[in-house]
Write an enzyme that holds these catalytic residues in place. Structure first.
Site, PDB file in Angstrom:
ATOM      1  N   HIS A  70      96.737 -39.065  26.116  1.00 10.46           N
ATOM      2  CA  HIS A  70      96.399 -40.081  27.115  1.00 10.46           C
ATOM      3  C   HIS A  70      97.539 -40.372  28.089  1.00 10.46           C
ATOM      4  CE1 HIS A  70      94.291 -43.313  29.054  1.00 10.46           C
ATOM      5  NE2 HIS A  70      95.238 -44.169  28.759  1.00 10.46           N
ATOM      6  N   HIS A 113     100.277 -39.293  30.607  1.00  7.65           N
ATOM      7  CA  HIS A 113     100.393 -38.072  31.402  1.00  7.65           C
ATOM      8  C   HIS A 113     101.823 -37.614  31.628  1.00  7.65           C
ATOM      9  CE1 HIS A 113      96.152 -37.967  33.410  1.00  7.65           C
ATOM     10  NE2 HIS A 113      96.101 -38.234  32.106  1.00  7.65           N
ATOM     11  N   ASP A 151      90.656 -35.670  26.348  1.00  7.79           N
ATOM     12  CA  ASP A 151      90.470 -35.518  27.795  1.00  7.79           C
ATOM     13  C   ASP A 151      90.435 -34.042  28.194  1.00  7.79           C
ATOM     14  OD1 ASP A 151      90.185 -38.179  28.278  1.00  7.79           O
ATOM     15  OD2 ASP A 151      92.137 -38.485  29.200  1.00  7.79           O
ATOM     16  N   ASP A 204      95.201 -33.619  27.580  1.00  8.22           N
ATOM     17  CA  ASP A 204      94.842 -34.080  28.931  1.00  8.22           C
ATOM     18  C   ASP A 204      94.768 -32.923  29.933  1.00  8.22           C
ATOM     19  OD1 ASP A 204      95.013 -37.276  28.837  1.00  8.22           O
ATOM     20  OD2 ASP A 204      96.622 -36.455  27.593  1.00  8.22           O
ATOM     21  N   HIS A 249      88.078 -40.108  28.799  1.00  6.16           N
ATOM     22  CA  HIS A 249      87.260 -39.556  29.878  1.00  6.16           C
ATOM     23  C   HIS A 249      86.012 -38.848  29.352  1.00  6.16           C
ATOM     24  CE1 HIS A 249      89.725 -40.015  33.631  1.00  6.16           C
ATOM     25  NE2 HIS A 249      90.645 -40.276  32.721  1.00  6.16           N
TER      26      HIS A 249
END
Length: 704
Positions: free
Chosen positions: A253, A255, A60, A20, A128
């Site tokens: 995914h 955070h 991501d 991420d 994303h």
């Protein structure tokens, strides 16, 4: 000692794990536009300093599904700076690389002779930057085509229903260490949840046993990018869905940084959650320090080491409940402002101490969650104007909320639930349909929800078009299958109706023959009288013929009612019988009409056997006698028979103007054909009746 240490280095696979990164986040903000790129560059520099074998990314990499040109250029610059060098790659990929990498080249990037790759990067896609569009391409495919990233975990959903996927591992060998790296790019959580619960929908390929390396000697790693929160089981992936042969799982995914591996009870594997490298949502979970994980694997053993990220912008978070503060007056807004100013200054001082250890101090992120139950609110934008140049987010320092009455079970919700900013303040199609009590009959709610997600998050302009087109094709195929079944049933029905019509026609022919056989000379006179009526009005031919059948069958009852020759009371009875039988034709259905048509045609042919001379003698007398004796039911007959008129009289013109059509039109057409033949035979009679044309019309009117 030196030989043993060298042997350990030759058999130890070193991997730097990060997830991420969200390159391009807040790229239009003048203060925070470079945060994501600075964090990614620091991660690459750590990989270079630690001399890792490769960099593993858990999804991501980009914040937008279609990143801007500026974001792509900066990303490629960072990868070229740290990945293309003369550093030797000390591991080998021994699996079928065409199965692992879904690109036109079909091999790992460092094996390309035209590139000198010193730091390989392996990455899956997240929610994303997942593939979209007609060609199912992701932004990571651009980096893969540039030979900068090894893109794996891209699944093609095959099969029917929820789909079917097969996970083929990348088999990596370094000395005596063998690692099977599984990758699973992001799939919508609801669908993947159903796939895991559907037998044989998710298939895992295991490495084959070879000489000196058994299946149990492989260290199995899985990289995935899915929801991990347990509040909604259908929108998350349960750890118990995963197979037990796995040893280590990198979970993307989420955070919140939970980089320390955690063992799942009863499953035998450990899970690490590195979290995001920058704060994309200003909540408590993202205010924790950010780390990446250095994973060292030797044989079946591993050693995790978390490495802090120092280039991350400091973030301070706190919560304030106004009713718990003693020196605040609920009716005095200035007292509320003074207290909140004091809290903000304390957070800025706290972040400055953290910044003191860094070479380049950054403006901090400040977030205060204010519970204003029983108090008035203030304007957050106006409040933040005084902190421009002191904090990085002056427009959204404050966020107001009210304490809701939650049950104890709701109050015990895990903290990671609030760490998904992309799901906040959003409503899906399913919720909208449920609120408005709509009934979706053609387009499924789930497909519309997916199309809306792709249209908003992936900027896929053809999302709704593809959804509608796919459902239309499925609907047409279903209708085609149903129509084939109905066609078979219709053919069976037609065969049965045909058999019934044939049987009815046979019975009608036999009845007509018997009726004619019982007719005598006097009945023939009545039949000839009815034929003369049809020349004045063809539509009444069927009624007259029906009357002739009755007249033929009634002699057994008595001669008085059936042997009238068109005069007096007997003529009136004959006309009434004709009208009743005409009305009977009106109420029969189509099958009865067809059967009657066949029987009437046969009976009329038998009637033609009567000599034309007798018909000629009786026709003129019947016309004159009927015109004299039929004055009593005149009005009634005209009113009842006018809609059925098709003859030459005035009633025909009126009926055609009104546009009314009788139900026994097929019977009339048959009889009209026969009447035309009678007209040819009786040509001499017509010449004699030229002077009596008006009388014939009056007769037709009286007959109606």
């Amino acid at each position: 000692m030196a030989d043993s240490s060298r042997e350990d280095v030759g058999n130890t696979l070193r991997i730097l794990v990060a997830t991420d990164i969200h390159l391009g986040y807040m790229e239009k903000d003048e203060v925070r536009r470079h945060d994501s790129f600075q964090a990614f560059e620091e991660i690459c520099s750590i990989a270079q300093k630690k001399q890792v074998d490769f960099l593993l990314l858990g999804g991501d990499l980009f914040h937008e599904n279609k990143p801007s040109r500026s974001t792509l250029v900066k990303t490629i610059e960072i990868l070229r700076r740290y990945c293309l060098n003369d550093h030797p790659v000390q591991f080998q990929v021994v699996s079928d690389q065409t199965m692992n990498f879904q690109n036109i080249f079909g091999h790992v990037n460092y094996e390309d002779p035209h590139f000198n790759v010193g730091l390989p990067v392996f990455s899956i896609h997240g929610n994303h930057d997942d593939p979209a569009g007609v060609d199912n391409l992701s932004a990571i495919d651009i980096l893969s085509a540039c030979n900068l990233v090894n893109y794996f975990g891209k699944m093609v959903l095959g099969g029917s229903g929820v789909g079917q996927i097969t996970l083929c591992p990348i088999l990596i060998r370094k000395g005596s260490t063998a690692v099977a790296l599984y990758g699973l790019g992001n799939i919508r959580d609801e669908r993947l949840n159903r796939m895991f619960q559907t037998p044989h929908a998710v298939q895992w390929m295991r490495p084959e046993a070879q000489e000196g390396c058994q299946v149990s000697d492989w260290f199995n790693i899985l990289v995935l990018h899915q929801n991990r929160v347990k509040t909604n089981p259908k929108n998350a992936i349960n750890e118990h869905f995963l197979p037990r042969f796995l040893d280590f799982i990198v979970w993307g995914h989420e955070h919140e940084c939970l980089v320390d591996p955690q063992e799942v009870p009863g499953m035998g594997f450990h899970i690490t959650q590195p979290g995001s490298s920058i704060a994309t949502s200003l909540i408590d979970g993202e205010s924790k320090p950010k780390h990446v994980l250095l994973l060292e694997i030797k044989g079946n053993q591993y050693r995790p080491t978390k490495v802090p990220l120092m280039s991350i912008r400091p973030f301070e978070y706190t919560e304030v409940v106004l009713k718990d503060v003693a020196d605040i007056d609920p009716n005095d807004q200035n007292s509320i402002l003074d207290h909140l100013d004091k809290v903000v200054r304390n957070l800025i001082e706290k972040s400055s101490k953290t910044n003191g250890n860094r070479s380049e101090p950054k403006l901090p992120l400040i977030r205060i969650k204010v519970d204003y139950s029983g108090f008035m609110t203030i304007n957050p934008q106006r409040f933040g104007q005084k902190y421009v140049g002191k904090v990085a987010n002056p427009q959204d320092i404050l966020i107001f909320s009210k304490a809701s009455r939650k049950t104890r079970s709701e109050a015990k919700i895990d903290e990671p639930e609030r760490l998904r900013p992309e799901e906040l303040n959003q409503q899906n199609i399913e919720a909208l349909v449920a609120e408005n009590n709509l009934k979706m009959e053609i387009l499924p709610v789930n497909d519309l929800d997916n199309a809306l997600h792709d249209f908003v998050n992936k900027d896929d302009k053809m999302a709704f078009f593809s959804c509608v087109r796919q459902n239309l094709v499925e609907t047409r195929n279903k209708i085609a299958r149903d129509s084939d079944v109905m066609k078979c049933e219709e053919e069976d029905l037609i065969l049965k109706v045909g058999e019934s019509l044939e049987a009815t026609r046979n019975r009608g022919t036999a009845g007509a023959a018997s009726a004619v056989s019982f007719s005598d000379d006097e009945d023939m006179a009545e039949i000839s009288a009815s034929k003369s009526v049809t020349r004045g009005r063809k539509g009444s031919a069927a009624a007259a013929t029906t009357r002739s059948y009755r007249g033929a069958a009634e002699p057994s009852k008595g001669k008085t009612s059936t042997r009238g020759r068109g005069r007096g009371r007997g003529s009136a009875n004959l006309k009434q019988t004709t009208l009743d039988s005409a009305l009977g034709f009106r109420h029969t259905d189509s099958l009865s009409a067809r059967a009657a048509a066949g029987s009437l045609a046969d009976a009329t042919e038998n009637m033609d056997s009567v000599s034309s001379e007798e018909t000629g003698r009786n026709s003129i007398n019947d016309v004159e006698d009927s015109s004299e004796g039929d004055e009593t039911p005149r009005g009634k007959g005209r009113k009842r028979a006018a809609p059925r008129g098709r003859g030459r009289g005035r009633g025909t013109t009126a009926s055609s103007k009104r546009g009314r059509k009788s139900d026994n039109s097929s019977v009339h057409r048959l009889l009209m054909t026969h009447d035309d033949d009678d007209d040819d035979e009786d040509g001499g009679t017509k010449k004699l009746n030229k002077s009596q044309t008006r009388v014939t019309r009056n007769y037709g009117a009286l007959r109606r």
